[in-house]
Write an enzyme that holds these catalytic residues in place. Structure first.
Site, PDB file in Angstrom:
ATOM      1  N   LYS A   1     -21.281  70.607 108.558  1.00 46.96           N
ATOM      2  CA  LYS A   1     -21.613  70.715 109.982  1.00 46.96           C
ATOM      3  C   LYS A   1     -23.121  70.683 110.223  1.00 46.96           C
ATOM      4  O   LYS A   1     -23.575  70.528 111.353  1.00 46.96           O
ATOM      5  CB  LYS A   1     -21.026  71.997 110.568  1.00 46.96           C
ATOM      6  CG  LYS A   1     -21.600  73.277 109.996  1.00 46.96           C
ATOM      7  CD  LYS A   1     -20.934  74.500 110.608  1.00 46.96           C
ATOM      8  CE  LYS A   1     -21.484  75.795 110.036  1.00 46.96           C
ATOM      9  NZ  LYS A   1     -20.828  76.988 110.623  1.00 46.96           N
TER      10      LYS A   1
ATOM     11  N   LYS B   1     -40.660  76.626  98.285  1.00 45.21           N
ATOM     12  CA  LYS B   1     -41.514  76.278  97.146  1.00 45.21           C
ATOM     13  C   LYS B   1     -42.694  75.405  97.588  1.00 45.21           C
ATOM     14  O   LYS B   1     -43.770  75.468  96.989  1.00 45.21           O
ATOM     15  CB  LYS B   1     -40.715  75.565  96.054  1.00 45.21           C
ATOM     16  CG  LYS B   1     -39.531  76.363  95.520  1.00 45.21           C
ATOM     17  CD  LYS B   1     -39.873  77.816  95.256  1.00 45.21           C
ATOM     18  CE  LYS B   1     -38.651  78.667  94.992  1.00 45.21           C
ATOM     19  NZ  LYS B   1     -37.896  79.088  96.185  1.00 45.21           N
TER      20      LYS B   1
ATOM     21  N   GLY C   1     -36.375  91.849  97.293  1.00 43.40           N
ATOM     22  CA  GLY C   1     -35.749  90.964  96.323  1.00 43.40           C
ATOM     23  C   GLY C   1     -36.540  89.673  96.211  1.00 43.40           C
ATOM     24  O   GLY C   1     -37.661  89.559  96.723  1.00 43.40           O
TER      25      GLY C   1
ATOM     26  N   GLY D   1     -30.348  90.136 101.480  1.00 37.78           N
ATOM     27  CA  GLY D   1     -29.199  89.510 100.820  1.00 37.78           C
ATOM     28  C   GLY D   1     -28.566  88.440 101.689  1.00 37.78           C
ATOM     29  O   GLY D   1     -29.027  88.147 102.802  1.00 37.78           O
TER      30      GLY D   1
ATOM     31  N   HIS E   1     -49.840  71.279  70.865  1.00 34.54           N
ATOM     32  CA  HIS E   1     -50.960  72.189  71.096  1.00 34.54           C
ATOM     33  C   HIS E   1     -52.055  71.448  71.857  1.00 34.54           C
ATOM     34  O   HIS E   1     -52.333  70.283  71.562  1.00 34.54           O
ATOM     35  CB  HIS E   1     -51.518  72.678  69.753  1.00 34.54           C
ATOM     36  CG  HIS E   1     -52.749  73.529  69.890  1.00 34.54           C
ATOM     37  ND1 HIS E   1     -52.695  74.847  70.291  1.00 34.54           N
ATOM     38  CD2 HIS E   1     -54.069  73.235  69.703  1.00 34.54           C
ATOM     39  CE1 HIS E   1     -53.925  75.341  70.330  1.00 34.54           C
ATOM     40  NE2 HIS E   1     -54.777  74.378  69.976  1.00 34.54           N
TER      41      HIS E   1
END
Length: 469
Positions: A40, A56, A184, A272, A446
Site C-alpha cells: 500500500k 544512514k 535503543g 520499539g 596490511h
C-alpha cells in the site's frame, strides 16, 4: 482476462514489498513461480524509504561534518556550515535510486506489482484494492511480509512537537534541541546524528544502560562519545508526560523516583516497533495463529498455522532487522518451491550505526558460559592496529569467543570504526564452522582493519604478535 469478479490465479501472492517481501518475490520468481507482490506504500518498505537507508545517509553526512570540524590531524576548515535542505535532498536522491532499483529488479524477474491494500477473502483468495481497481486473486501460496511501525505511547501521541523516527528523518531544519525517549539503536543513531549537527540532545532510557541487549563494555564507548558531543543521558528514566507549546515541549520524567523535567524543540519517541498484523488485512478472518503481541507463529520454514501461507520479517519472532527479513524471504520462497531450506539464526549479525559502531554475531562470552561451554576469548584493540591509527579511529576492539576444546568460533563482538563491515568475516566463520586457527592462518592484507580479527584470534590461541597478554 478477468470476467466480472472472477479470481485471477497466481502461484504466490506476496503482501508487503519491504526487504523481506521483495526478496521473497524475486526468489520465488527465479524458482519458476508466477508472483504478484502488493504494497500500500512505497516499494522497498520502511527500511529503504523511512528507516535504514535515509538514516544512514544522515549519519554519513553528520560524520563528514564532524570530521571537517576536527583539526586533530592538522587539517581544519573555517566557515563550515550545513545546508540541511540540501542534505535532505541528497538523502532523498539516495532513497529514490534504491526504490527505483527495487522496481526494476521486480520487473526484470517478471514479478507482477500492485500498489494498494490487500484483504483476505478466505485462506486461498485475497482482494487487492486501491482507488481505481480491486482485482481478486486466488493463490497457491502466500507470503505475508507487512513489517512493523513505531510504537506510539498514549502519553506521547505523535503530532506537533512529538515525532516518530519517520518524522525525525524528514525534518526540514536541524532542531536546536531534542529529547529522545528510548536509548535503543534507533534513538541512539538519530540522537547522535543530530548531536553532531549541533542539536542539544537528551536521551531518556528506561533500563540501566543505553543500547540494552549489548554488553556494557561495548555500549560504554558509545556513551562516552555521546557525552563528549554534549548529549545528556539519563538511564533508569521513565517518561511520564509532555506539555507542548507552538515552539517546544516539556517532558516530565522520573529517575529512581525523583521527578525531573527537560524542555526541547522536539521530542523523538523510539521505544520499539509494533507488527503490522492488525487493520484490514483480515488475518482473524482466516484464523492464522498469533501471539498475544500480534506476532504470527511460524515454523522453521516460515509456515503459519495455515501451511500454504507463510510469514516473514518483523511480524514473526526475532529482532526487527531488514537482513533477517530478507533471509527469511529466501527461505520461504525456496520452501514453496520444494527446497529443504530452513532458517538458522546462529550467524545473524546485530549492528548499531552509532559512533563508534557496534556489531555482534553469535554467542557472547556470558551466553557461552551459561551453556556450560569452556571458552577461549581473544580481544584486540583498534589502538594497536596501524590502519586504525592512520584513520584516527583508535577507539574500540574486536572480541572473539571460541570453544576451548576444539577452537570452533562461537561468537564475536566489535566496537569501533567499520564494525558493521568487520562483523561479516566473523559471521562467515560461524556459518562455515571455522576455528580460531582458520582465521589466524588466513593472510589478512596490511594495513587494514580486518587484521584486528586475525589478531584477536591469535590472542585467543595464546600467541599474539602485536600485544602482550
Amino acid at each position: 482476462m478477468v470476467v466480472g469478479d472472477a479470481s485471477i490465479d497466481i502461484d504466490v501472492l506476496v503482501i508487503g514489498a519491504g526487504p523481506g517481501g521483495y526478496v521473497a518475490a524475486i526468489r520465488a520468481a527465479q524458482l519458476g513461480k508466477s508472483v504478484m507482490i502488493a504494497d500500500k506504500s512505497d516499494f522497498g518498505g520502511v527500511c529503504l524509504n523511512r528507516g535504514c537507508i535515509p538514516s544512514k545517509a544522515l549519519i554519513s553526512a553528520a560524520h563528514q561534518y564532524e570530521t571537517m570540524q576536527n583539526g586533530d590531524i592538522g587539517i581544519s576548515a573555517e566557515g563550515i556550515k550545513v545546508d540541511f535542505a540540501k542534505v535532505q535532498q541528497w538523502k532523498s536522491s539516495v532513497v529514490n535510486k534504491l526504490t527505483g532499483g527495487v522496481t526494476s529488479l521486480l520487473k526484470g524477474n517478471k514479478v507482477q506489482t500492485f500498489n494498494g491494500e490487500v484483504m483476505f477473502i478466505n485462506e486461498n483468495e485475497a482482494r487487492l484494492f486501491n482507488e481505481s481497481e480491486s482485482p481478486r486473486y486466488r493463490f497457491k501460496h502466500c507470503i505475508i511480509a507487512t513489517g512493523s511501525r513505531p510504537i506510539e505511547l498514549k502519553t506521547f501521541p505523535y503530532g506537533g512537537r512529538i515525532l516518530s523516527s519517520t518524522e525525525a528523518l524528514e525534518l526540514s531544519e536541524i532542531p536546536k534541541s531534542l529529547v529522545v525517549i528510548g536509548g535503543g539503536y534507533i534513538g541512539i543513531e538519530l540522537g547522535q546524528t543530530f548531536a553532531k549537527f549541533g542539536t542539544k540532545v537528551t536521551v531518556l532510557e528506561g533500563s540501566d544502560t543505553i543500547l540494552p541487549g549489548f554488553e556494557k563494555d561495548l555500549t560504554q564507548l558509545v556513551s562516552r562519545k555521546l557525552k563528549k558531543s554534549g548529549v545528556d543521558i539519563h538511564t533508569n528514566a521513565l517518561a511520564q508526560g509532555c506539555e507542548q507549546t507552538d515552539k517546544d515541549a516539556t517532558v516530565t520524567f522520573t529517575v529512581n523516583g525523583e521527578e525531573k523535567q527537560v524542555t526541547a524543540e522536539y521530542v523523538l519517541v523510539t521505544v520499539g516497533r509494533r507488527p503490522n498484523t492488525d487493520g484490514e488485512l483480515g488475518l482473524d478472518l482466516i484464523g492464522i495463529k498469533m501471539t498475544d503481541r500480534g506476532m504470527i507463529e511460524v515454523d522453521e520454514q516460515g509456515r503459519t498455522s495455515i501451511p500454504h501461507i507463510y510469514a516473514i520479517g518483523d511480524i514473526v519472532a526475532g529482532p526487527a532487522l531488514a537482513h533477517k527479513a530478507s533471509y527469511e524471504g529466501k527461505v520461504a520462497a525456496e520452501s514453496i518451491a520444494g527446497l529443504p531450506s530452513v532458517v538458522d539464526y546462529r550467524a545473524i549479525p546485530l549492528v548499531v550505526f552509532s559512533d563508534p559502531e557496534i556489531a555482534s554475531v553469535g554467542m557472547s562470552e556470558s551466553e557461552a558460559k551459561e551453556k556450560g561451554i569452556n571458552v577461549s576469548v581473544g580481544k584486540f584493540p583498534f589502538a594497536a592496529n596501524g590502519r586504525a591509527l592512520s584513520l584516527n579511529a583508535t577507539e574500540g576492539y574486536v572480541k572473539v569467543i571460541a570453544n576451548k576444546e576444539n577452537g570452533l568460533v562461537l561468537g564475536a563482538q566489535v566496537v569501533g570504526a567499520e564494525a558493521s563491515n568487520i562483523i561479516a568475516e566473523l559471521g562467515l566463520a560461524i556459518e562455515m564452522g571455522a576455528t580460531l586457527e582458520d582465521i589466524a592462518l588466513t593472510i589478512h592484507a596490511h594495513p587494514t582493519l580486518g587484521e584486528i580479527v586475525m589478531e584477536a584470534s591469535e590472542v585467543a590461541l595464546g600467541h599474539p604478535i602485536h600485544i602482550k597478554i
